[in-house]
Design a protein around this motif. Structure first.
Motif, short mmCIF file in Angstrom:
data_model
loop_
_atom_site.label_atom_id
_atom_site.label_comp_id
_atom_site.label_asym_id
_atom_site.label_seq_id
_atom_site.Cartn_x
_atom_site.Cartn_y
_atom_site.Cartn_z
N PRO A 88 0.66 -1.12 -0.08
CA PRO A 88 -0.15 0.07 0.16
C PRO A 88 0.83 1.19 0.05
N VAL A 89 0.29 2.35 -0.64
CA VAL A 89 1.05 3.42 -0.90
C VAL A 89 -0.01 4.83 -1.13
N VAL A 90 0.21 5.82 -0.65
CA VAL A 90 -0.77 7.16 -0.80
C VAL A 90 0.15 7.76 -2.00
N THR A 141 -3.62 3.31 -2.58
CA THR A 141 -3.72 2.18 -3.64
C THR A 141 -2.46 1.26 -3.61
N ARG A 142 -2.20 0.20 -4.00
CA ARG A 142 -1.09 -0.48 -4.06
C ARG A 142 -0.07 -0.40 -5.30
N SER A 143 1.11 -0.27 -4.81
CA SER A 143 2.13 0.02 -5.80
C SER A 143 3.68 -0.55 -5.62
N THR A 144 4.43 -0.71 -6.60
CA THR A 144 5.87 -1.27 -6.35
C THR A 144 6.48 -0.31 -5.90
N LEU A 145 6.21 1.05 -5.95
CA LEU A 145 7.05 2.17 -5.46
C LEU A 145 7.25 2.38 -4.04
#
Length: 83
Positions: free
Chosen positions: A11-13, A25-29
């Motif tokens: 998860p990342v904002v 959302t979800r991300s590889t960052l």
């Protein structure tokens, strides 16, 4: 999927700097940012600032931007001459 070759996915904002809109959302960052933000659910997530999102993009908002096409045409004519 092969183990140990894929980036961390979590998860990342994302925060739209133009509109002040945030979404989770979800991300590889996930591992690429040091900044954190406390979300509405009380958890702390990494935050990534973006310049534009669906809230501020002209296609979704219906607001168009004016481009300086006259300046481009004049520069082209100066460079290559009139036909």
């Amino acid at each position: 999927m092969k183990p140990s070759i894929h980036p961390e996915y979590g998860p990342v904002v994302f925060r739209d700097r133009a509109a002040g809109h945030t979404f989770l959302t979800r991300s590889t960052l996930v591992s690429s940012t040091e900044r954190r933000i406390e979300w509405e659910d009380g958890n702390v997530y990494p935050v990534i600032d973006v310049e534009i999102s669906n809230v501020s993009h002209p296609f979704y908002t219906g607001k168009s931007r004016v481009l300086d096409t006259a300046g481009r045409v004049e520069r082209f004519e100066r460079r290559y001459g009139k036909a």
